[in-house]
Design a protein around this motif. Structure first.
Motif, PDB file in Angstrom:
ATOM      1  N   ILE A 200      38.808  43.905  33.914  1.00  0.00           N
ATOM      2  CA  ILE A 200      39.497  45.235  35.116  1.00  0.00           C
ATOM      3  C   ILE A 200      38.281  44.479  36.517  1.00  0.00           C
ATOM      4  O   ILE A 200      37.381  43.818  35.896  1.00  0.00           O
ATOM      5  CB  ILE A 200      38.604  46.631  34.906  1.00  0.00           C
ATOM      6  CG1 ILE A 200      38.759  46.966  35.409  1.00  0.00           C
ATOM      7  CG2 ILE A 200      37.145  45.938  34.087  1.00  0.00           C
ATOM      8  CD1 ILE A 200      38.627  48.873  34.610  1.00  0.00           C
TER       9      ILE A 200
ATOM     10  N   ILE B 186      36.741  45.222  39.961  1.00  0.00           N
ATOM     11  CA  ILE B 186      36.461  45.881  40.276  1.00  0.00           C
ATOM     12  C   ILE B 186      35.621  45.664  41.896  1.00  0.00           C
ATOM     13  O   ILE B 186      34.390  45.208  41.557  1.00  0.00           O
ATOM     14  CB  ILE B 186      35.530  46.918  39.449  1.00  0.00           C
ATOM     15  CG1 ILE B 186      35.718  48.097  38.366  1.00  0.00           C
ATOM     16  CG2 ILE B 186      34.719  47.655  40.464  1.00  0.00           C
ATOM     17  CD1 ILE B 186      34.248  47.672  37.085  1.00  0.00           C
TER      18      ILE B 186
ATOM     19  N   THR C 160      35.442  51.924  45.887  1.00  0.00           N
ATOM     20  CA  THR C 160      35.850  51.405  45.018  1.00  0.00           C
ATOM     21  C   THR C 160      36.870  51.679  44.732  1.00  0.00           C
ATOM     22  O   THR C 160      37.949  52.508  44.298  1.00  0.00           O
ATOM     23  CB  THR C 160      34.663  51.652  43.850  1.00  0.00           C
ATOM     24  OG1 THR C 160      33.467  52.151  44.493  1.00  0.00           O
ATOM     25  CG2 THR C 160      34.803  50.740  42.363  1.00  0.00           C
TER      26      THR C 160
ATOM     27  N   VAL D  18      40.021  49.561  42.127  1.00  0.00           N
ATOM     28  CA  VAL D  18      39.993  49.428  40.300  1.00  0.00           C
ATOM     29  C   VAL D  18      41.167  48.613  40.176  1.00  0.00           C
ATOM     30  O   VAL D  18      42.430  49.319  40.637  1.00  0.00           O
ATOM     31  CB  VAL D  18      39.344  50.724  39.594  1.00  0.00           C
ATOM     32  CG1 VAL D  18      39.904  50.205  38.330  1.00  0.00           C
ATOM     33  CG2 VAL D  18      38.288  50.999  39.581  1.00  0.00           C
TER      34      VAL D  18
ATOM     35  N   LYS E 170      43.522  51.554  41.565  1.00  0.00           N
ATOM     36  CA  LYS E 170      43.036  53.004  41.518  1.00  0.00           C
ATOM     37  C   LYS E 170      42.018  53.243  42.878  1.00  0.00           C
ATOM     38  O   LYS E 170      41.279  52.172  43.084  1.00  0.00           O
ATOM     39  CB  LYS E 170      42.152  53.963  40.435  1.00  0.00           C
ATOM     40  CG  LYS E 170      41.164  54.966  40.862  1.00  0.00           C
ATOM     41  CD  LYS E 170      42.651  56.410  40.450  1.00  0.00           C
ATOM     42  CE  LYS E 170      41.892  57.423  40.703  1.00  0.00           C
ATOM     43  NZ  LYS E 170      42.723  58.660  41.183  1.00  0.00           N
TER      44      LYS E 170
ATOM     45  N   ILE F 162      39.084  55.008  44.651  1.00  0.00           N
ATOM     46  CA  ILE F 162      38.144  55.981  43.860  1.00  0.00           C
ATOM     47  C   ILE F 162      36.695  56.115  45.257  1.00  0.00           C
ATOM     48  O   ILE F 162      36.351  54.695  45.808  1.00  0.00           O
ATOM     49  CB  ILE F 162      36.685  55.622  42.916  1.00  0.00           C
ATOM     50  CG1 ILE F 162      38.000  55.122  41.558  1.00  0.00           C
ATOM     51  CG2 ILE F 162      35.546  56.030  42.517  1.00  0.00           C
ATOM     52  CD1 ILE F 162      37.116  54.879  40.429  1.00  0.00           C
TER      53      ILE F 162
ATOM     54  N   GLU G 189      34.476  57.369  36.335  1.00  0.00           N
ATOM     55  CA  GLU G 189      35.202  56.721  36.999  1.00  0.00           C
ATOM     56  C   GLU G 189      36.281  56.045  36.723  1.00  0.00           C
ATOM     57  O   GLU G 189      37.367  56.042  36.484  1.00  0.00           O
ATOM     58  CB  GLU G 189      35.183  57.657  38.701  1.00  0.00           C
ATOM     59  CG  GLU G 189      34.625  59.111  39.365  1.00  0.00           C
ATOM     60  CD  GLU G 189      35.443  59.733  38.852  1.00  0.00           C
ATOM     61  OE1 GLU G 189      36.951  59.598  38.865  1.00  0.00           O
ATOM     62  OE2 GLU G 189      35.623  61.301  39.181  1.00  0.00           O
ATOM     63  N   ILE G 190      35.334  55.257  36.507  1.00  0.00           N
ATOM     64  CA  ILE G 190      36.070  53.334  36.265  1.00  0.00           C
ATOM     65  C   ILE G 190      36.902  53.692  34.911  1.00  0.00           C
ATOM     66  O   ILE G 190      37.157  52.901  34.206  1.00  0.00           O
ATOM     67  CB  ILE G 190      35.780  52.570  36.589  1.00  0.00           C
ATOM     68  CG1 ILE G 190      34.780  52.232  38.324  1.00  0.00           C
ATOM     69  CG2 ILE G 190      36.114  51.096  36.197  1.00  0.00           C
ATOM     70  CD1 ILE G 190      33.954  51.963  38.352  1.00  0.00           C
TER      71      ILE G 190
ATOM     72  N   CYS H 137      40.152  55.384  34.034  1.00  0.00           N
ATOM     73  CA  CYS H 137      40.889  54.113  34.935  1.00  0.00           C
ATOM     74  C   CYS H 137      41.130  53.600  33.364  1.00  0.00           C
ATOM     75  O   CYS H 137      42.338  53.484  32.987  1.00  0.00           O
ATOM     76  CB  CYS H 137      40.363  53.511  35.894  1.00  0.00           C
ATOM     77  SG  CYS H 137      40.131  54.024  37.246  1.00  0.00           S
TER      78      CYS H 137
ATOM     79  N   ALA I 288      35.083  42.841  32.565  1.00  0.00           N
ATOM     80  CA  ALA I 288      35.408  43.579  34.395  1.00  0.00           C
ATOM     81  C   ALA I 288      33.907  42.473  35.231  1.00  0.00           C
ATOM     82  O   ALA I 288      33.397  41.783  34.833  1.00  0.00           O
ATOM     83  CB  ALA I 288      34.823  44.752  33.923  1.00  0.00           C
TER      84      ALA I 288
ATOM     85  N   LEU J 258      28.094  49.693  34.256  1.00  0.00           N
ATOM     86  CA  LEU J 258      29.767  50.060  33.196  1.00  0.00           C
ATOM     87  C   LEU J 258      29.562  48.634  32.105  1.00  0.00           C
ATOM     88  O   LEU J 258      30.949  50.256  30.923  1.00  0.00           O
ATOM     89  CB  LEU J 258      29.965  48.832  34.469  1.00  0.00           C
ATOM     90  CG  LEU J 258      30.040  49.224  35.374  1.00  0.00           C
ATOM     91  CD1 LEU J 258      30.509  47.797  36.972  1.00  0.00           C
ATOM     92  CD2 LEU J 258      31.585  49.794  35.948  1.00  0.00           C
TER      93      LEU J 258
END
Length: 332
Positions: free
Chosen positions: A146, A148, A155, A157, A169, A171, A228-229, A232, A248, A264
């Motif tokens: 992932i 970011i 942000t 993703v 995505k 954000i 939010e992440i 995802c 990540a 995270l």
């Protein structure tokens, strides 16, 4: 105070001209990306039987969702993979769209700055190209990672595997929100709040009475963004079953926020590391200190754009077709 559209354009042009005058850039041809908030992105699933008509269906879907005109506005897409929905296998696509006026304004600003635009890329594609470049070992390419990018106000993703993007995505949370949370918490100006945020990043001395509320304010935004992440990640693992995310990589100005990286790790339960977009480049003739690549995580988007059209870059499937039909010959 926030700049209006015309003031912002003048500021961008003036800054670009100054940078060009003060630095030894080679040539004036440029590949750029649209501002992330002007690019429209969504996912669509089609039945396998619809594959022959995919292009027509997807362009119509994007036009209806975003109020665009397929005849003059730009609509492109990536095939993200096959997914099982109930007992039916469907193809998932990621749509990228932008209206003609937005693209025209973007090109005009570049030309007023003395640049020659030869290509426009979608930020998620440029970011993935930057990250994917370093995944040369087969075992790395087969892992799902992932990516970011924590920018100023947004942000981005991106999840990818085997050289292909599977999920994107946007954000609406970025470095600006971290700063504003500090300003609101302490009742200070945004400039003072940003100064405090950067001082904590650099581990510079901050008195205890100030440090605690600043860290608390940072944690509020970090928890919101990490949550939010995590959503995802959950969507991805449910949609593409059997493809576990292993780590990540964080880029952008927000990559240096320790509280965010810690959040995270808690929310994603994976290894989290800072991006090194300059890793593998010969920096011997650049004004950049070798061995300090992790300090340039905010250059990930720029590196990805610079690699567009380069023969050694990732597969052409990483990026959609050019966003502006009149921009031909995008290779560097």
């Amino acid at each position: 105070a926030a700049l209006d559209a015309q003031e912002w354009e003048r500021a961008v042009v003036a800054t670009a001209r100054r940078l060009l005058a003060d630095n030894p850039f080679r040539g004036r041809q440029v590949i750029s990306s649209l501002p992330i908030d002007t690019l429209k992105i969504t996912s669509v699933r089609l039945a396998e039987a619809e594959a022959p008509q995919a292009d027509k269906i997807l362009r119509k879907e994007a036009a209806e969702r975003f109020g665009l005109d397929p005849a003059k506005d730009t609509i492109n897409y990536l095939h993200a993979g096959s997914v099982r929905q109930s007992d039916v296998v469907k193809d998932e696509y990621i749509l990228f769209a932008a209206d003609n006026e937005t693209i025209g304004t973007h090109i005009r600003i570049l030309e007023e700055a003395g640049l020659t635009p030869v290509g426009i890329d979608a930020p998620p594609c440029a970011l993935f190209r930057s990250f994917e470049r370093t995944m040369r070992r087969q075992e790395d390419r087969e892992r799902t990672i992932i990516f970011i990018d924590v920018g100023h106000r947004f942000t981005t993703v991106v999840l990818g595997r085997s050289g292909e993007i599977c999920f994107v995505k946007q954000i609406p949370v970025g470095v600006w929100q971290f700063t504003e949370e500090i300003a609101s918490s302490l009742g200070i100006s945004s400039a003072d709040a940003d100064s405090l945020r950067v001082r904590l990043q650099r581990d510079e001395p901050v008195d205890a009475a100030t440090r605690r509320p600043v860290v608390d304010a940072l944690n509020i935004t970090a928890e919101q963004l990490a949550g939010e992440i995590a959503l995802c990640l959950r969507y991805y693992t449910v949609t593409f079953r059997g493809k576990r995310v292993e780590r990540a990589i964080v880029a952008g100005g927000g990559a240096y926020e320790l509280v965010l990286r810690d959040a995270l790790r808690r929310h994603l339960s994976v290894e989290v590391e800072i991006a090194e977009p300059l890793r593998g480049f010969d920096l011997s003739h650049a004004a950049i200190d070798a061995g300090r690549e992790a300090e340039y995580a905010d250059l990930a988007l720029c590196v990805g754009l610079s690699l567009k059209g380069w023969n050694g870059a990732a597969s052409s499937r990483v990026s959609p077709e050019r966003l502006e039909p009149v921009l031909e010959g995008e290779s560097l």
